[in-house]
Design a protein around this motif. Structure first.
Motif, PDB file in Angstrom:
ATOM      1  N   ASP A   1     -17.879 -34.215 -11.808  1.00 51.39           N
ATOM      2  CA  ASP A   1     -16.615 -33.671 -11.304  1.00 51.39           C
ATOM      3  C   ASP A   1     -15.616 -34.798 -11.075  1.00 51.39           C
ATOM      4  O   ASP A   1     -15.979 -35.880 -10.603  1.00 51.39           O
ATOM      5  CB  ASP A   1     -16.845 -32.925  -9.991  1.00 51.39           C
ATOM      6  N   ILE A   2     -14.338 -34.514 -11.404  1.00 55.22           N
ATOM      7  CA  ILE A   2     -13.282 -35.499 -11.160  1.00 55.22           C
ATOM      8  C   ILE A   2     -12.119 -34.849 -10.446  1.00 55.22           C
ATOM      9  O   ILE A   2     -11.992 -33.612 -10.447  1.00 55.22           O
ATOM     10  CB  ILE A   2     -12.793 -36.138 -12.484  1.00 55.22           C
ATOM     11  N   ILE A   3     -11.265 -35.594  -9.814  1.00 52.23           N
ATOM     12  CA  ILE A   3     -10.051 -35.135  -9.143  1.00 52.23           C
ATOM     13  C   ILE A   3      -8.866 -35.397 -10.061  1.00 52.23           C
ATOM     14  O   ILE A   3      -8.650 -36.524 -10.501  1.00 52.23           O
ATOM     15  CB  ILE A   3      -9.850 -35.843  -7.794  1.00 52.23           C
ATOM     16  N   LEU A   4      -8.118 -34.318 -10.323  1.00 52.72           N
ATOM     17  CA  LEU A   4      -6.954 -34.472 -11.195  1.00 52.72           C
ATOM     18  C   LEU A   4      -5.796 -35.078 -10.414  1.00 52.72           C
ATOM     19  O   LEU A   4      -5.545 -34.687  -9.261  1.00 52.72           O
ATOM     20  CB  LEU A   4      -6.541 -33.108 -11.755  1.00 52.72           C
ATOM     21  N   PRO A   5      -5.096 -36.007 -11.000  1.00 50.94           N
ATOM     22  CA  PRO A   5      -3.952 -36.607 -10.316  1.00 50.94           C
ATOM     23  C   PRO A   5      -2.790 -35.611 -10.242  1.00 50.94           C
ATOM     24  O   PRO A   5      -2.676 -34.713 -11.061  1.00 50.94           O
ATOM     25  CB  PRO A   5      -3.595 -37.808 -11.213  1.00 50.94           C
ATOM     26  N   GLY A   6      -1.963 -35.712  -9.230  1.00 48.90           N
ATOM     27  CA  GLY A   6      -0.808 -34.835  -9.092  1.00 48.90           C
ATOM     28  C   GLY A   6      -1.074 -33.639  -8.201  1.00 48.90           C
ATOM     29  O   GLY A   6      -0.499 -33.509  -7.117  1.00 48.90           O
ATOM     30  N   CYS A   7      -2.009 -32.774  -8.626  1.00 48.63           N
ATOM     31  CA  CYS A   7      -2.284 -31.563  -7.827  1.00 48.63           C
ATOM     32  C   CYS A   7      -3.454 -31.741  -6.884  1.00 48.63           C
ATOM     33  O   CYS A   7      -3.584 -31.023  -5.887  1.00 48.63           O
ATOM     34  CB  CYS A   7      -2.531 -30.363  -8.736  1.00 48.63           C
ATOM     35  N   GLY A   8      -4.352 -32.687  -7.209  1.00 50.48           N
ATOM     36  CA  GLY A   8      -5.488 -32.958  -6.334  1.00 50.48           C
ATOM     37  C   GLY A   8      -6.628 -31.975  -6.471  1.00 50.48           C
ATOM     38  O   GLY A   8      -7.579 -32.008  -5.682  1.00 50.48           O
ATOM     39  N   HIS A   9      -6.565 -31.074  -7.466  1.00 54.73           N
ATOM     40  CA  HIS A   9      -7.647 -30.119  -7.649  1.00 54.73           C
ATOM     41  C   HIS A   9      -8.826 -30.767  -8.366  1.00 54.73           C
ATOM     42  O   HIS A   9      -8.647 -31.709  -9.138  1.00 54.73           O
ATOM     43  CB  HIS A   9      -7.169 -28.891  -8.435  1.00 54.73           C
ATOM     44  N   GLU A  10      -9.977 -30.300  -8.119  1.00 59.79           N
ATOM     45  CA  GLU A  10     -11.189 -30.854  -8.698  1.00 59.79           C
ATOM     46  C   GLU A  10     -11.487 -30.157 -10.017  1.00 59.79           C
ATOM     47  O   GLU A  10     -11.412 -28.918 -10.110  1.00 59.79           O
ATOM     48  CB  GLU A  10     -12.347 -30.662  -7.732  1.00 59.79           C
ATOM     49  N   LEU A  11     -11.817 -30.949 -11.024  1.00 65.41           N
ATOM     50  CA  LEU A  11     -12.215 -30.411 -12.329  1.00 65.41           C
ATOM     51  C   LEU A  11     -13.722 -30.530 -12.427  1.00 65.41           C
ATOM     52  O   LEU A  11     -14.284 -31.632 -12.427  1.00 65.41           O
ATOM     53  CB  LEU A  11     -11.525 -31.180 -13.455  1.00 65.41           C
ATOM     54  N   LYS A  12     -14.377 -29.399 -12.502  1.00 64.90           N
ATOM     55  CA  LYS A  12     -15.839 -29.369 -12.503  1.00 64.90           C
ATOM     56  C   LYS A  12     -16.404 -29.703 -13.885  1.00 64.90           C
ATOM     57  O   LYS A  12     -15.796 -29.407 -14.915  1.00 64.90           O
ATOM     58  CB  LYS A  12     -16.313 -27.980 -12.090  1.00 64.90           C
ATOM     59  N   ASN A  13     -17.583 -30.336 -13.870  1.00 69.69           N
ATOM     60  CA  ASN A  13     -18.342 -30.601 -15.094  1.00 69.69           C
ATOM     61  C   ASN A  13     -17.463 -31.262 -16.165  1.00 69.69           C
ATOM     62  O   ASN A  13     -17.385 -30.821 -17.315  1.00 69.69           O
ATOM     63  CB  ASN A  13     -18.958 -29.317 -15.642  1.00 69.69           C
ATOM     64  N   THR A  14     -16.837 -32.343 -15.781  1.00 68.30           N
ATOM     65  CA  THR A  14     -15.895 -33.014 -16.666  1.00 68.30           C
ATOM     66  C   THR A  14     -16.621 -33.755 -17.784  1.00 68.30           C
ATOM     67  O   THR A  14     -17.693 -34.345 -17.583  1.00 68.30           O
ATOM     68  CB  THR A  14     -15.045 -34.020 -15.857  1.00 68.30           C
ATOM     69  N   LYS A  15     -15.997 -33.759 -18.952  1.00 68.79           N
ATOM     70  CA  LYS A  15     -16.530 -34.505 -20.089  1.00 68.79           C
ATOM     71  C   LYS A  15     -15.892 -35.892 -20.127  1.00 68.79           C
ATOM     72  O   LYS A  15     -14.838 -36.122 -19.527  1.00 68.79           O
ATOM     73  CB  LYS A  15     -16.257 -33.741 -21.375  1.00 68.79           C
ATOM     74  N   CYS A  16     -16.505 -36.720 -20.873  1.00 67.60           N
ATOM     75  CA  CYS A  16     -16.069 -38.110 -20.933  1.00 67.60           C
ATOM     76  C   CYS A  16     -14.612 -38.228 -21.358  1.00 67.60           C
ATOM     77  O   CYS A  16     -13.822 -38.938 -20.751  1.00 67.60           O
ATOM     78  CB  CYS A  16     -16.977 -38.889 -21.893  1.00 67.60           C
ATOM     79  N   TRP A  17     -14.264 -37.514 -22.434  1.00 66.07           N
ATOM     80  CA  TRP A  17     -12.887 -37.635 -22.927  1.00 66.07           C
ATOM     81  C   TRP A  17     -11.865 -37.091 -21.930  1.00 66.07           C
ATOM     82  O   TRP A  17     -10.731 -37.558 -21.866  1.00 66.07           O
ATOM     83  CB  TRP A  17     -12.737 -36.928 -24.267  1.00 66.07           C
ATOM     84  N   GLN A  18     -12.275 -36.075 -21.114  1.00 67.47           N
ATOM     85  CA  GLN A  18     -11.373 -35.547 -20.109  1.00 67.47           C
ATOM     86  C   GLN A  18     -11.128 -36.556 -18.994  1.00 67.47           C
ATOM     87  O   GLN A  18     -10.026 -36.678 -18.461  1.00 67.47           O
ATOM     88  CB  GLN A  18     -11.943 -34.241 -19.515  1.00 67.47           C
ATOM     89  N   ASP A  19     -12.173 -37.276 -18.661  1.00 65.48           N
ATOM     90  CA  ASP A  19     -12.024 -38.296 -17.635  1.00 65.48           C
ATOM     91  C   ASP A  19     -11.041 -39.379 -18.086  1.00 65.48           C
ATOM     92  O   ASP A  19     -10.248 -39.886 -17.290  1.00 65.48           O
ATOM     93  CB  ASP A  19     -13.401 -38.891 -17.335  1.00 65.48           C
ATOM     94  N   ARG A  20     -11.100 -39.736 -19.374  1.00 66.18           N
ATOM     95  CA  ARG A  20     -10.195 -40.747 -19.891  1.00 66.18           C
ATOM     96  C   ARG A  20      -8.747 -40.251 -19.924  1.00 66.18           C
ATOM     97  O   ARG A  20      -7.813 -41.015 -19.711  1.00 66.18           O
ATOM     98  CB  ARG A  20     -10.616 -41.151 -21.315  1.00 66.18           C
ATOM     99  N   ALA A  21      -8.577 -38.924 -20.242  1.00 72.13           N
ATOM    100  CA  ALA A  21      -7.218 -38.385 -20.417  1.00 72.13           C
ATOM    101  C   ALA A  21      -6.812 -37.482 -19.259  1.00 72.13           C
ATOM    102  O   ALA A  21      -6.061 -36.526 -19.434  1.00 72.13           O
ATOM    103  CB  ALA A  21      -7.147 -37.623 -21.732  1.00 72.13           C
ATOM    104  N   LYS A  22      -7.295 -37.735 -18.049  1.00 72.34           N
ATOM    105  CA  LYS A  22      -7.037 -36.824 -16.938  1.00 72.34           C
ATOM    106  C   LYS A  22      -5.569 -36.726 -16.552  1.00 72.34           C
ATOM    107  O   LYS A  22      -5.144 -35.736 -15.961  1.00 72.34           O
ATOM    108  CB  LYS A  22      -7.878 -37.229 -15.725  1.00 72.34           C
ATOM    109  N   ASP A  23      -4.776 -37.711 -16.865  1.00 75.20           N
ATOM    110  CA  ASP A  23      -3.348 -37.643 -16.540  1.00 75.20           C
ATOM    111  C   ASP A  23      -2.623 -36.566 -17.346  1.00 75.20           C
ATOM    112  O   ASP A  23      -1.596 -36.041 -16.924  1.00 75.20           O
ATOM    113  CB  ASP A  23      -2.674 -38.993 -16.791  1.00 75.20           C
ATOM    114  N   SER A  24      -3.150 -36.250 -18.527  1.00 73.90           N
ATOM    115  CA  SER A  24      -2.488 -35.276 -19.397  1.00 73.90           C
ATOM    116  C   SER A  24      -3.166 -33.901 -19.389  1.00 73.90           C
ATOM    117  O   SER A  24      -2.710 -32.982 -20.057  1.00 73.90           O
ATOM    118  CB  SER A  24      -2.447 -35.809 -20.833  1.00 73.90           C
ATOM    119  N   ILE A  25      -4.228 -33.765 -18.627  1.00 66.11           N
ATOM    120  CA  ILE A  25      -4.952 -32.487 -18.586  1.00 66.11           C
ATOM    121  C   ILE A  25      -4.169 -31.475 -17.735  1.00 66.11           C
ATOM    122  O   ILE A  25      -3.715 -31.793 -16.623  1.00 66.11           O
ATOM    123  CB  ILE A  25      -6.372 -32.668 -18.023  1.00 66.11           C
ATOM    124  N   LYS A  26      -4.022 -30.212 -18.244  1.00 73.12           N
ATOM    125  CA  LYS A  26      -3.366 -29.138 -17.486  1.00 73.12           C
ATOM    126  C   LYS A  26      -4.389 -28.467 -16.566  1.00 73.12           C
ATOM    127  O   LYS A  26      -5.427 -27.999 -17.027  1.00 73.12           O
ATOM    128  CB  LYS A  26      -2.776 -28.090 -18.429  1.00 73.12           C
TER     129      LYS A  26
END
Length: 809
Positions: free
Chosen positions: A101-126
């Motif tokens: 799990d990771i915390i998305l920047p901006g909104c502070g919501h948690e993204l469950k079961n994150t994949k590697c590429w999502q962790d790298r591109a978390k600034d652009s994830i909706k």
């Protein structure tokens, strides 16, 4: 030291090699020349051999990405590490490896079961977390994706909750009310901001009112309109039988003997379905329950089950409130002093509580504390079903309240009878108007189907032998008469077929009206009389020595104007010397009052039959061009029959209406005689004699018009009905003046509009409190009036209402 020397040093130091091979916990890579090591060292030779057997000797070092187990490379050169594994893993851009799990920047919501590429591109994830956002067109919020803006097309699915005119909240979707409301605005569908919800659909709140039958109305809110007929099954039941009809159908009255009996007050002599006449017993039951404990019930009642035993009752029963006055529960009540009554719904109350709820003081002289000493005249209010104060279940099968329960059950049957046939009458009336208009439109088709003018008979048949008669209703012309135009008016078979097709729909309704009139011959209150009279007569036969006692009991029952069997009931002739006041009082005491509900339905049906006959006669005249002389006295007989019934039952409005009908008929008859003078009596139609006869007849009609207007019956009737009567009388007077001023010597055609309009007799209200006036008419007092105010019966002008919701004495 050269490579060869270093190898020799390691291989020579056997103890050190042993430590090297034995200390690895998970695995170990050996980098070197395996062939050379096996060849130069006796110790390494077997080790290398074992590694070969296991296929663990290769030309380079394999590496695997921890995030992508399927990503493997063989390293043979040092610079390969930077190429294939720059960050110690791999060089893939969209790594599917789960990193948690990771915390998305901006909104502070948690993204469950994150994949590697999502962790790298978390600034652009909706962010796809749904959060409540206020909608643009209303005050409601809706769960929408965090990363998405609120769209103007977003539909609100919350309940509208705006207050409707009926006082309830709107339960429709807010979005639907927005769509309805914005169509009424100038902007139409282009509204950007808040939409004021001013338009709504139908109220979705259930009515929930108690109907007179004891059920709740399940229809949606219909404020200002009467509740529709109950759609539940009938709840009328006794120890002998239960009704299996739908609730809106009148029930049969139980004819079995009433089983209410005790050693203190004796036995009820009437039938099970008739209001009881014996007094309630206030003594305690002396029986033993099946559990062996004393019964705490009332003498004469069926003992309650052991579930309601004072000692054996469950906690659920013990927690019930049994004394409403003191708010005491079952367990708090002293059942050595109190007596219990258990209802069919399994709720238990003290006798004092139930006597109060059932309003025993309105039915018996005496008191709850001192006991009941004699019966009272039954209340004139047509009662609604009494229900359990806890659950609302109708109260039934309690013998102590047989007088009350059977009274409101019989009232309920009379209401059902009235509402059932009143509803049918309204439906028929609407169809009569429609079919009448259709027949006028189709007249030319009928004319073309009939013989030509010169071949039509100019005289109608005046008398027909073996004329069909309805044995049940001899006062009404059978509908078959109007089908048999060939028999009565001389037309051929083809013409008869065209005629029947022309009037068939109207005749179907004619037959329905006849069936309604037949149904009034034996309504619920007459059924009650029949079964009660039968039981008392049987009792008399079993007790020949108590003939006087039987006659005394029979005084409590009504003498019917038309007994079901067509003849008088047994020994009813012995009652001829009893005064009507005493007789009516005794009727009220027993509860089988002479209700006029059946007469009311009969009169209304009769009026509609007359209306159809008017339409049919008008169609016949259109064909024949000459009034049927046979139909004139028939109409007069029918209207006189209505007048006799209306007078005998005090239906003043019907009496006024039929008097106007007779006046219109007399004027119509005079008009026809002037239009189609007879050549058989030249003296009568002598010019001077004719003019005198016209004047004499018109003066008679005018006097009768004045008598109606000056009568108290006319003055006291309700305003709407009076205005209708007044309008017809004015029209009569104008036509009468025109006839009177017509010069018989002129060739001018008498131009009097045919008085053949159909008129509905009475409009029935169905919401409010039901009463019977002193003359037995069903009366309705609106909910907001109540019987605390003075009201008048609209049929006979007798006063109803007054103090404590009782009839004015």
């Amino acid at each position: 030291m050269t490579g060869h020397n270093r190898l020799m040093t390691v291989t020579v130091a056997i103890p050190r090699s042993n430590v090297l091979l034995s200390r690895a916990r998970k695995g170990m890579y050996l980098i070197g020349n395996s062939d050379l090591m096996a060849m130069k060292s006796k110790m390494w030779a077997p080790v290398i051999s074992i590694l070969h057997e296991r296929n663990q000797v290769g030309f380079g070092m394999p590496i695997v990405c921890n995030n992508h187990p399927d990503y493997k490379n063989i390293i043979v050169e040092p610079d390969q590490f930077e190429k294939v594994s720059p960050d110690g893993g791999c060089n893939k851009n969209y790594c599917e490896f789960l990193v948690g799990d990771i915390i998305l920047p901006g909104c502070g919501h948690e993204l469950k079961n994150t994949k590697c590429w999502q962790d790298r591109a978390k600034d652009s994830i909706k962010c796809k977390t749904k959060v409540p956002k206020k909608l643009l067109h209303c005050e409601h919020y809706k769960n929408i994706y965090c990363s998405e803006p609120v769209s103007t097309n977003e539909k609100c699915i919350e309940k509208c909750r705006k207050q409707l005119e009926c006082g309830h909240e709107c339960l429709s979707d807010c979005g639907k009310c927005q769509n309805i409301s914005k169509q009424e605005t100038e902007e139409g569908t282009n509204i950007i901001g808040l939409i004021e919800r001013t338009q709504h659909g139908k109220c979705q709140t259930a009515c929930g009112k108690f109907l007179f039958c004891g059920h709740r109305c399940k229809s949606h809110c219909h404020k200002g309109k009467e509740c529709p007929p109950c759609k539940d099954n009938c709840t009328v039941i006794c120890e002998h039988t239960s009704c299996n009809k739908r609730c809106l159908e009148p029930c049969a009255v139980c004819a079995e003997n009433c089983s209410w009996e005790c050693e203190h007050q004796g036995r009820c002599e009437l039938s099970c379905g008739v209001p009881c006449y014996r007094l309630p017993c206030n003594e305690r039951c002396n029986k033993i329950l099946e559990c062996g404990h004393n019964c705490a019930g009332v003498c004469g009642e069926i003992c309650p089950s052991k579930d309601f035993c004072v000692d054996c009752a469950s906690e659920e029963v013990k927690n019930q409130v049994s004394d409403i006055n003191s708010k005491s529960t079952f367990s708090e009540t002293d059942w050595n002093e109190k007596k219990m009554i258990v209802l069919t719904c399994k709720h238990v109350y003290t006798m004092e509580t139930m006597d109060m709820l059932m309003e025993m003081k309105n039915y018996y002289e005496g008191s709850i504390e001192e006991g009941w000493t004699s019966v009272k005249i039954l209340p004139a209010l047509l009662m609604n079903t009494k229900t359990c104060p806890t659950c609302g279940t109708p109260i039934k099968n309690v013998k102590r309240y047989g007088r009350i329960i059977n009274k409101y059950t019989l009232d309920m049957q009379n209401k059902k009878f009235l509402l059932k046939y009143d509803s049918k009458l309204k439906e028929i009336i609407m169809q009569i108007i429609t079919f009448r208009d259709e027949m006028i439109v189709r007249r030319n088709e009928l004319k073309d189907a009939l013989p030509k003018q010169e071949t039509r008979p100019m005289k109608v048949v005046l008398e027909v032998r073996n004329k069909a008669v309805n044995k049940k209703l001899p006062e009404i012309i059978p509908h078959a008469y109007f089908e048999s135009i060939g028999m009565y008016h001389g037309f051929d078979r083809k013409s008869k077929k065209a005629w029947v097709a022309h009037v068939n729909k109207l005749l179907v309704n004619y037959q329905k009206l006849v069936l309604i009139a037949e149904a009034t011959k034996f309504p619920p209150h007459k059924k009650a009389f029949d079964v009660a009279a039968s039981n008392l007569y049987r009792d008399k036969l079993e007790n020949e020595d108590s003939y006087d006692y039987f006659v005394e009991k029979l005084l409590n029952l009504p003498i019917l104007d038309d007994y079901a069997s067509g003849s008088s009931p047994p020994v009813m002739n012995t009652l001829s010397s009893i005064s009507s006041e005493t007789f009516q009082e005794m009727l009220s005491r027993v509860g089988i009052s002479i209700a006029k509900v059946d007469r009311r339905i009969y009169l209304d049906a009769f009026f509609e039959i007359v209306n159809i006959q008017k339409i049919l006669h008008r169609e016949i005249l259109f064909i024949i061009q000459e009034l049927s002389k046979e139909s004139i006295p028939t109409a007069s007989i029918i209207e006189n029959t209505i007048r006799e019934i209306a007078e005998s039952t005090h239906y003043s409005r019907h009496l006024l209406l039929v008097n106007v009908e007779i006046l219109e008929f007399d004027l119509k008859l005079l008009t026809y005689k002037l239009r189609f003078p007879s050549n058989e009596s030249t003296d009568f139609y002598d010019t001077k004699a004719l003019q005198e006869r016209i004047t004499e007849k018109c003066e008679d009609i005018k006097k009768r018009i004045i008598n109606i207007i000056e009568s108290q019956r006319y003055k006291n009737t309700e305003e709407e009905f009076k205005n209708d009567i007044h309008s017809r009388l004015v029209n009569l007077l104008e036509n009468c003046n025109e006839i009177e001023n017509w010069d018989v010597n002129t060739t001018d055609t008498l131009n009097i509009e045919e008085i053949l309009e159909t008129h509905q007799a009475i409009k029935t209200k169905r919401s409010g409190h039901w009463y019977e006036c002193p003359n037995g008419h069903p009366c309705m007092i609106e909910d907001y009036d109540g019987a605390m105010q003075m009201n008048k019966c609209s049929d006979c002008n007798e006063q109803i209402g007054g103090e404590s919701h009782q009839l004015t004495e």
